[in-house]
Design an enzyme around this catalytic site. Structure first.
Site, PDB file in Angstrom:
ATOM      1  CB  CYS A  55      -6.511  -3.992   3.657  1.00  0.00           C
ATOM      2  SG  CYS A  55      -6.787  -4.884   1.903  1.00  0.00           S
ATOM      3  CG  LEU A  56     -13.331  -1.697   2.008  1.00  0.00           C
ATOM      4  CD1 LEU A  56     -13.915  -0.238   2.146  1.00  0.00           C
ATOM      5  CD2 LEU A  56     -13.800  -2.042   0.825  1.00  0.00           C
ATOM      6  CB  VAL A  57     -10.979  -5.616  -0.651  1.00  0.00           C
ATOM      7  CG1 VAL A  57      -9.456  -6.059  -0.932  1.00  0.00           C
ATOM      8  CG2 VAL A  57     -11.715  -6.713  -1.596  1.00  0.00           C
ATOM      9  CB  CYS A  99      -9.927   0.486  -3.156  1.00  0.00           C
ATOM     10  SG  CYS A  99      -8.130  -0.362  -3.055  1.00  0.00           S
ATOM     11  CB  VAL A 100      -7.314   2.569   1.925  1.00  0.00           C
ATOM     12  CG1 VAL A 100      -8.381   2.770   2.660  1.00  0.00           C
ATOM     13  CG2 VAL A 100      -6.797   1.149   2.023  1.00  0.00           C
ATOM     14  CD  GLN A 101      -2.093   0.539  -2.939  1.00  0.00           C
ATOM     15  OE1 GLN A 101      -1.882   1.301  -2.003  1.00  0.00           O
ATOM     16  NE2 GLN A 101      -1.179   0.066  -3.263  1.00  0.00           N
ATOM     17  CE1 TYR A 126      -9.906  -3.686  -4.211  1.00  0.00           C
ATOM     18  CE2 TYR A 126     -12.384  -3.135  -3.689  1.00  0.00           C
ATOM     19  CZ  TYR A 126     -11.048  -2.939  -3.312  1.00  0.00           C
ATOM     20  OH  TYR A 126     -10.907  -2.491  -2.203  1.00  0.00           O
ATOM     21  CG  ASN A 139      -2.002   1.030   0.996  1.00  0.00           C
ATOM     22  OD1 ASN A 139      -1.604   2.358   1.261  1.00  0.00           O
ATOM     23  ND2 ASN A 139      -3.156   0.735   0.977  1.00  0.00           N
TER      24      ASN A 139
END
Length: 254
Positions: free
Chosen positions: A84-86, A202-204, A141, A14
């Protein structure tokens, strides 16, 4: 000046959470929005190995959570955010509660009694803070993982009226996506019934520089996993959730 120490648990690949979150809170510092005294935010990170956003690597990464939490406990942060949301949503509906509780227990075992925020839980609470019942979502994603995110949000009681998958499986490649492209991507969503736009689930995926632009252009509140995490962190610290030009969720009124 009050220092607030923020611990972050992030995937090893990340690049974005450690840039967008500090950027938001630095903008808040520079705007002088401390309620009684100026607030300064200090960041401490612990990493969990993950390179590709696949169910297998997400599961392997989650197994490293205890070790990462133990490392942060030694820094005595005021709040911890797992970002990491997912990875959390892929474990099934409502798993953010389990993940937050597990990290809280690890920290408490080391004498660090502090609130824990997950980006997954923060996104849900951010949607709730805006009063949105229906959202449209953009993710980086592959479609099956986007479906997982959609199902997670809907299980929590919010209808997802449309979603867009950018289908980038490599996590470093996600970090290198141009946030300016989101200024056009959102136009591919069907917003006829939407109350808000999740511009980056998504935080990325970089998105901060596009949030206010898309909100102004669409006329709808816009939030991201990162802005929602900032909202929860500020709230847990007892501070007004305000960041300049970061969308309606961080306008200080929610």
């Amino acid at each position: 000046m009050a220092d607030h120490h923020i611990g972050m648990i992030v995937p090893s690949s990340n690049l974005t959470m450690e840039t967008e979150l500090p950027r938001m809170l630095r903008a808040r510092e520079e705007a002088g929005h401390g309620e009684r005294t100026p607030d300064r935010f200090v960041f401490h990170s612990s990493r969990m190995r993950m390179r590709k956003v696949t169910p297998e690597q997400l599961k392997e990464m989650n197994a490293q959570t205890e070790r990462a939490a133990l490392e942060l406990a030694d820094a005595r942060p005021d709040v911890v955010a797992t970002a990491c949301l997912v990875a959390i949503m892929a474990q099934g509906p409502g798993h953010h509660c389990t993940a937050e509780d597990e990290i809280t227990a690890v920290l408490a075992g080391q004498g660090a009694q502090v609130p824990v925020v997950s980006s997954a839980g923060a996104l849900l609470s951010g949607i709730g803070a805006l009063g949105a019942k229906r959202v449209a979502v953009v993710t980086p994603y592959m479609k099956p993982l986007t479906e997982t995110v959609v199902n997670y949000i809907e299980d929590a009681g919010t209808e997802v009226v449309d979603s867009l998958s950018l289908e980038v499986p490599d996590n470093l490649a996600v970090a290198r996506l141009d946030p300016a492209d989101l200024r056009e991507h959102w136009r591919r969503l069907d917003l006829a019934r939407a109350d808000a736009i999740v511009l980056s689930a998504c935080v990325q995926m970089p998105s901060l520089s596009a949030v206010q632009h898309v909100e102004d252009a669409s006329g709808l509140p816009v939030l991201t996993a990162a802005t929602a995490t900032a909202h929860r962190i500020l709230t847990e610290l007892g501070l007004k959730p305000w960041v300049p030009a970061a969308g309606a969720l961080l306008d200080g009124a929610h």
